[in-house]
Design a protein around this motif. Structure first.
Motif, PDB file in Angstrom:
ATOM      1  N   TYR A 375      21.457  22.027  29.507  1.00  0.00           N
ATOM      2  CA  TYR A 375      21.427  23.452  29.183  1.00  0.00           C
ATOM      3  C   TYR A 375      20.562  24.136  30.231  1.00  0.00           C
ATOM      4  O   TYR A 375      19.385  23.806  30.365  1.00  0.00           O
ATOM      5  CB  TYR A 375      20.867  23.663  27.777  1.00  0.00           C
ATOM      6  CG  TYR A 375      21.593  22.852  26.724  1.00  0.00           C
ATOM      7  CD1 TYR A 375      22.941  23.096  26.450  1.00  0.00           C
ATOM      8  CD2 TYR A 375      20.951  21.845  26.036  1.00  0.00           C
ATOM      9  CE1 TYR A 375      23.619  22.335  25.503  1.00  0.00           C
ATOM     10  CE2 TYR A 375      21.620  21.087  25.086  1.00  0.00           C
ATOM     11  CZ  TYR A 375      22.952  21.337  24.819  1.00  0.00           C
ATOM     12  OH  TYR A 375      23.627  20.590  23.887  1.00  0.00           O
ATOM     13  N   PRO A 376      21.120  25.043  31.011  1.00  0.00           N
ATOM     14  CA  PRO A 376      20.375  25.619  32.140  1.00  0.00           C
ATOM     15  C   PRO A 376      19.194  26.480  31.696  1.00  0.00           C
ATOM     16  O   PRO A 376      19.134  26.959  30.559  1.00  0.00           O
ATOM     17  CB  PRO A 376      21.435  26.466  32.859  1.00  0.00           C
ATOM     18  CG  PRO A 376      22.472  26.752  31.825  1.00  0.00           C
ATOM     19  CD  PRO A 376      22.486  25.576  30.907  1.00  0.00           C
ATOM     20  N   GLY A 377      18.263  26.671  32.615  1.00  0.00           N
ATOM     21  CA  GLY A 377      17.098  27.501  32.340  1.00  0.00           C
ATOM     22  C   GLY A 377      15.935  26.700  31.783  1.00  0.00           C
ATOM     23  O   GLY A 377      15.991  25.473  31.673  1.00  0.00           O
ATOM     24  N   ASP A 378      14.890  27.398  31.424  1.00  0.00           N
ATOM     25  CA  ASP A 378      13.658  26.765  30.957  1.00  0.00           C
ATOM     26  C   ASP A 378      13.683  26.394  29.485  1.00  0.00           C
ATOM     27  O   ASP A 378      12.742  25.759  28.985  1.00  0.00           O
ATOM     28  CB  ASP A 378      12.454  27.694  31.208  1.00  0.00           C
ATOM     29  CG  ASP A 378      12.157  27.874  32.688  1.00  0.00           C
ATOM     30  OD1 ASP A 378      12.538  26.974  33.474  1.00  0.00           O
ATOM     31  OD2 ASP A 378      11.560  28.905  33.051  1.00  0.00           O
ATOM     32  N   ASN A 379      14.730  26.797  28.764  1.00  0.00           N
ATOM     33  CA  ASN A 379      14.770  26.565  27.322  1.00  0.00           C
ATOM     34  C   ASN A 379      15.674  25.411  26.913  1.00  0.00           C
ATOM     35  O   ASN A 379      16.110  25.333  25.762  1.00  0.00           O
ATOM     36  CB  ASN A 379      15.235  27.850  26.609  1.00  0.00           C
ATOM     37  CG  ASN A 379      14.262  28.983  26.774  1.00  0.00           C
ATOM     38  OD1 ASN A 379      13.046  28.792  26.741  1.00  0.00           O
ATOM     39  ND2 ASN A 379      14.784  30.186  26.986  1.00  0.00           N
ATOM     40  N   GLY A 380      15.957  24.512  27.860  1.00  0.00           N
ATOM     41  CA  GLY A 380      16.881  23.422  27.562  1.00  0.00           C
ATOM     42  C   GLY A 380      16.476  22.581  26.373  1.00  0.00           C
ATOM     43  O   GLY A 380      17.304  22.225  25.520  1.00  0.00           O
ATOM     44  N   LEU A 381      15.197  22.238  26.269  1.00  0.00           N
ATOM     45  CA  LEU A 381      14.729  21.418  25.156  1.00  0.00           C
ATOM     46  C   LEU A 381      14.794  22.191  23.843  1.00  0.00           C
ATOM     47  O   LEU A 381      15.125  21.621  22.791  1.00  0.00           O
ATOM     48  CB  LEU A 381      13.311  20.930  25.421  1.00  0.00           C
ATOM     49  CG  LEU A 381      13.172  19.929  26.579  1.00  0.00           C
ATOM     50  CD1 LEU A 381      11.710  19.680  26.914  1.00  0.00           C
ATOM     51  CD2 LEU A 381      13.872  18.621  26.253  1.00  0.00           C
ATOM     52  N   ALA A 382      14.489  23.482  23.880  1.00  0.00           N
ATOM     53  CA  ALA A 382      14.575  24.307  22.672  1.00  0.00           C
ATOM     54  C   ALA A 382      16.019  24.424  22.196  1.00  0.00           C
ATOM     55  O   ALA A 382      16.301  24.381  20.991  1.00  0.00           O
ATOM     56  CB  ALA A 382      13.987  25.692  22.943  1.00  0.00           C
ATOM     57  N   ILE A 383      16.951  24.543  23.127  1.00  0.00           N
ATOM     58  CA  ILE A 383      18.371  24.611  22.775  1.00  0.00           C
ATOM     59  C   ILE A 383      18.816  23.306  22.121  1.00  0.00           C
ATOM     60  O   ILE A 383      19.539  23.315  21.114  1.00  0.00           O
ATOM     61  CB  ILE A 383      19.213  24.921  24.028  1.00  0.00           C
ATOM     62  CG1 ILE A 383      18.954  26.349  24.498  1.00  0.00           C
ATOM     63  CG2 ILE A 383      20.702  24.706  23.752  1.00  0.00           C
ATOM     64  CD1 ILE A 383      19.549  26.679  25.855  1.00  0.00           C
ATOM     65  N   THR A 384      18.386  22.194  22.695  1.00  0.00           N
ATOM     66  CA  THR A 384      18.709  20.891  22.105  1.00  0.00           C
ATOM     67  C   THR A 384      18.282  20.841  20.645  1.00  0.00           C
ATOM     68  O   THR A 384      19.012  20.341  19.783  1.00  0.00           O
ATOM     69  CB  THR A 384      18.017  19.768  22.897  1.00  0.00           C
ATOM     70  OG1 THR A 384      18.460  19.798  24.251  1.00  0.00           O
ATOM     71  CG2 THR A 384      18.328  18.403  22.297  1.00  0.00           C
ATOM     72  N   GLN A 385      17.099  21.368  20.346  1.00  0.00           N
ATOM     73  CA  GLN A 385      16.578  21.332  18.979  1.00  0.00           C
ATOM     74  C   GLN A 385      17.363  22.264  18.047  1.00  0.00           C
ATOM     75  O   GLN A 385      17.632  21.914  16.893  1.00  0.00           O
ATOM     76  CB  GLN A 385      15.100  21.727  18.967  1.00  0.00           C
ATOM     77  CG  GLN A 385      14.418  21.514  17.620  1.00  0.00           C
ATOM     78  CD  GLN A 385      14.416  20.055  17.198  1.00  0.00           C
ATOM     79  OE1 GLN A 385      14.076  19.170  17.980  1.00  0.00           O
ATOM     80  NE2 GLN A 385      14.812  19.792  15.948  1.00  0.00           N
ATOM     81  N   VAL A 386      17.748  23.432  18.543  1.00  0.00           N
ATOM     82  CA  VAL A 386      18.547  24.353  17.730  1.00  0.00           C
ATOM     83  C   VAL A 386      19.859  23.692  17.312  1.00  0.00           C
ATOM     84  O   VAL A 386      20.265  23.756  16.141  1.00  0.00           O
ATOM     85  CB  VAL A 386      18.830  25.662  18.507  1.00  0.00           C
ATOM     86  CG1 VAL A 386      19.913  26.494  17.810  1.00  0.00           C
ATOM     87  CG2 VAL A 386      17.560  26.485  18.641  1.00  0.00           C
ATOM     88  N   ILE A 387      20.526  23.049  18.262  1.00  0.00           N
ATOM     89  CA  ILE A 387      21.799  22.384  17.964  1.00  0.00           C
ATOM     90  C   ILE A 387      21.573  21.207  17.029  1.00  0.00           C
ATOM     91  O   ILE A 387      22.341  20.981  16.084  1.00  0.00           O
ATOM     92  CB  ILE A 387      22.484  21.948  19.266  1.00  0.00           C
ATOM     93  CG1 ILE A 387      22.817  23.171  20.132  1.00  0.00           C
ATOM     94  CG2 ILE A 387      23.753  21.143  18.968  1.00  0.00           C
ATOM     95  CD1 ILE A 387      23.260  22.828  21.542  1.00  0.00           C
ATOM     96  N   TYR A 388      20.508  20.446  17.275  1.00  0.00           N
ATOM     97  CA  TYR A 388      20.152  19.319  16.411  1.00  0.00           C
ATOM     98  C   TYR A 388      19.993  19.791  14.972  1.00  0.00           C
ATOM     99  O   TYR A 388      20.550  19.196  14.034  1.00  0.00           O
ATOM    100  CB  TYR A 388      18.854  18.692  16.912  1.00  0.00           C
ATOM    101  CG  TYR A 388      18.332  17.520  16.115  1.00  0.00           C
ATOM    102  CD1 TYR A 388      18.524  16.214  16.559  1.00  0.00           C
ATOM    103  CD2 TYR A 388      17.628  17.708  14.933  1.00  0.00           C
ATOM    104  CE1 TYR A 388      18.024  15.135  15.841  1.00  0.00           C
ATOM    105  CE2 TYR A 388      17.139  16.634  14.198  1.00  0.00           C
ATOM    106  CZ  TYR A 388      17.332  15.352  14.662  1.00  0.00           C
ATOM    107  OH  TYR A 388      16.846  14.290  13.945  1.00  0.00           O
ATOM    108  N   ASP A 389      19.251  20.874  14.774  1.00  0.00           N
ATOM    109  CA  ASP A 389      19.012  21.389  13.423  1.00  0.00           C
ATOM    110  C   ASP A 389      20.319  21.830  12.768  1.00  0.00           C
ATOM    111  O   ASP A 389      20.517  21.622  11.558  1.00  0.00           O
ATOM    112  CB  ASP A 389      18.030  22.560  13.470  1.00  0.00           C
ATOM    113  CG  ASP A 389      16.618  22.142  13.873  1.00  0.00           C
ATOM    114  OD1 ASP A 389      16.314  20.931  13.799  1.00  0.00           O
ATOM    115  OD2 ASP A 389      15.841  23.022  14.279  1.00  0.00           O
ATOM    116  N   GLY A 390      21.198  22.440  13.563  1.00  0.00           N
ATOM    117  CA  GLY A 390      22.472  22.872  13.021  1.00  0.00           C
ATOM    118  C   GLY A 390      23.326  21.707  12.544  1.00  0.00           C
ATOM    119  O   GLY A 390      23.896  21.742  11.450  1.00  0.00           O
TER     120      GLY A 390
END
Length: 421
Positions: A375-390
């Motif tokens: 996931y591009p940008g500085d929020n790649g790890l945060a995006i991973t967690q959002v999808i994980y939670d979903g």
């Protein structure tokens, strides 16, 4: 095991302390000790035999690829980087973008036999950015099915050619297993690192999860992926197991089918109970199978802050050794990963897969190899967690309306991507 590895490295270094004028120490960090400790126990003596004046100092293992990425980012700020790090194939880009990873081209051009080492082009491209190689793939995996054939016999499945080829067939098999008294017929690796199985469903439809800065969960293929997960979790009454517990439960003979990375095969074989284990290709949405699958695994990257040519050369020697020839062959022998180069696959391991058919399953799927996308940008790890939670919400029953979840994930993730800021 960590103490064992440290002791091995220390003893190897001590044995050459008086034989060489100078012993150079290379600090090395890698993930998943339960998978790779046994691999490095095999590799270290081989490396030391060839390079007796280089000591490999093992750092504490990363818990996961997310932990590996977070740790390196913190260490870069604190000035405490190792010399060589193993990072998930989908986590290399951020280290390149931030200037933490060093290009390997200056070392590669000095290697007359580098091309002969036979790195697979498709795998080498996974670590190539702006036409320069930054990461050499160390281990490459694909998703596969694991089957307890003793348990599968309760559903009338007694041979590999009868194993389910589609997710609908998996759900049907779950029903038969439950009718036969099996409490937990299936575990599907939704919680594997980096949202890997969501990408597996997307690539199965020949659809990348990311297109530029666009998260493609809002497409028809995205909805199909979410609906497929819901059908599997509900139809198989799947328990919400933490991934280590799932692997342990399958190894103990408590789960009939497990869909996971081929990476765990060596660990499962070493710990499993007395049942007949078979692996088979990852099922598809149709009987023709997946159109593509994401490449899992990790790559070795040079992140040393040293300016000493001798120290950098020593780090390169270790990095190259573990990703080519003998080093890569040990990956296949001790895990379920595939070596990243032809020298290991076609020469050193010429008869290995014939004698280890469970490990050959992923090799048969190599034509399906696709990028494990970041996931591009500085929020790649945060995006991973959002999808994980979903996805976890689908498992637990919190989310039942998949079009609604599709919209929610699309909006939350898009806001975290560069185009959404």
């Amino acid at each position: 095991m960590k103490k064992c590895l440290t002791a091995i490295a220390f003893l190897l270094a001590a044995g050459t302390a008086h034989a060489e004028d100078k012993t150079i120490t290379v600090e090395f960090a890698y993930p998943y000790s339960h998978l790779f400790d046994v691999t490095y126990e095999k590799i270290l003596p081989l490396f030391h035999e060839k390079y007796p004046n280089i000591e490999i100092k093992m750092r504490a293992a990363y818990e996961s690829y997310e932990d590996a990425s977070n740790t390196i980012l913190r260490e870069a700020v604190a000035g405490e980087l190792p010399d060589v790090t193993m990072q998930g194939l989908n986590r290399q880009a951020i280290l390149v973008d931030k200037g933490i990873a060093k290009p390997l081209e200056p070392f590669i051009v000095r290697e007359e036999d580098f091309a002969k080492d036979g790195y697979h082009d498709a795998m080498l491209k996974l670590g190539t950015f702006n036409k320069q190689v930054y990461g050499l793939p160390f281990s490459v995996s694909l998703p596969v099915g694991y089957y307890n054939m003793d348990m599968m016999a309760k559903a009338g499945i007694t041979s590999v050619d009868q194993l389910p080829k589609t997710w609908d067939e998996v759900i049907s098999t779950c029903g038969k297993l439950r009718e036969a008294g099996v409490k937990n017929p299936m575990f599907w690796g939704w919680n594997i690192t980096g949202n890997w199985f969501l990408q597996a469903l997307m690539w199965s439809q020949d659809k990348p999860t990311m297109e530029g800065d666009h998260f493609q969960i809002d497409t028809a293929e995205g909805l199909t992926s979410l609906e497929t997960m819901k059908s599997l979790f509900r139809g198989c009454d799947m328990q919400n197991l933490e991934w280590k517990s799932a692997l342990a439960s399958f190894s103990a003979g408590e789960i009939g089918m497990m869909f996971w990375s081929t990476s765990a095969l060596g660990a499962v074989e070493r710990s499993k109970g007395e049942f007949d284990l078979k692996t088979n290709e990852f099922p598809g949405l149709t009987a023709s199978g997946p159109k593509g699958l994401p490449a899992g695994g990790n790559a070795a990257m040079l992140v040393s802050t040293s300016t000493d040519p001798a120290e950098l050369d020593a780090a390169w020697k270790w990095l190259k050794f573990i990703t080519s020839g003998q080093g890569a062959a040990e990956v296949a022998r001790t895990t379920g990963y595939m070596p990243p180069n032809k020298a290991a696959n076609e020469v050193i391991l010429a008869d290995f897969y014939k004698n280890n058919p469970n490990k050959e399953t992923a090799v048969r799927q190599l034509p399906l190899l696709r990028d494990w996308q970041a996931y591009p940008g500085d929020n790649g790890l945060a995006i991973t967690q959002v999808i994980y939670d979903g996805i976890e919400g689908i498992v637990t029953g919190e989310y039942d309306d998949m079009p609604e979840l599709q919209t929610q994930l699309s909006e939350e993730v898009q806001d975290l991507l560069p185009s959404g800021n």
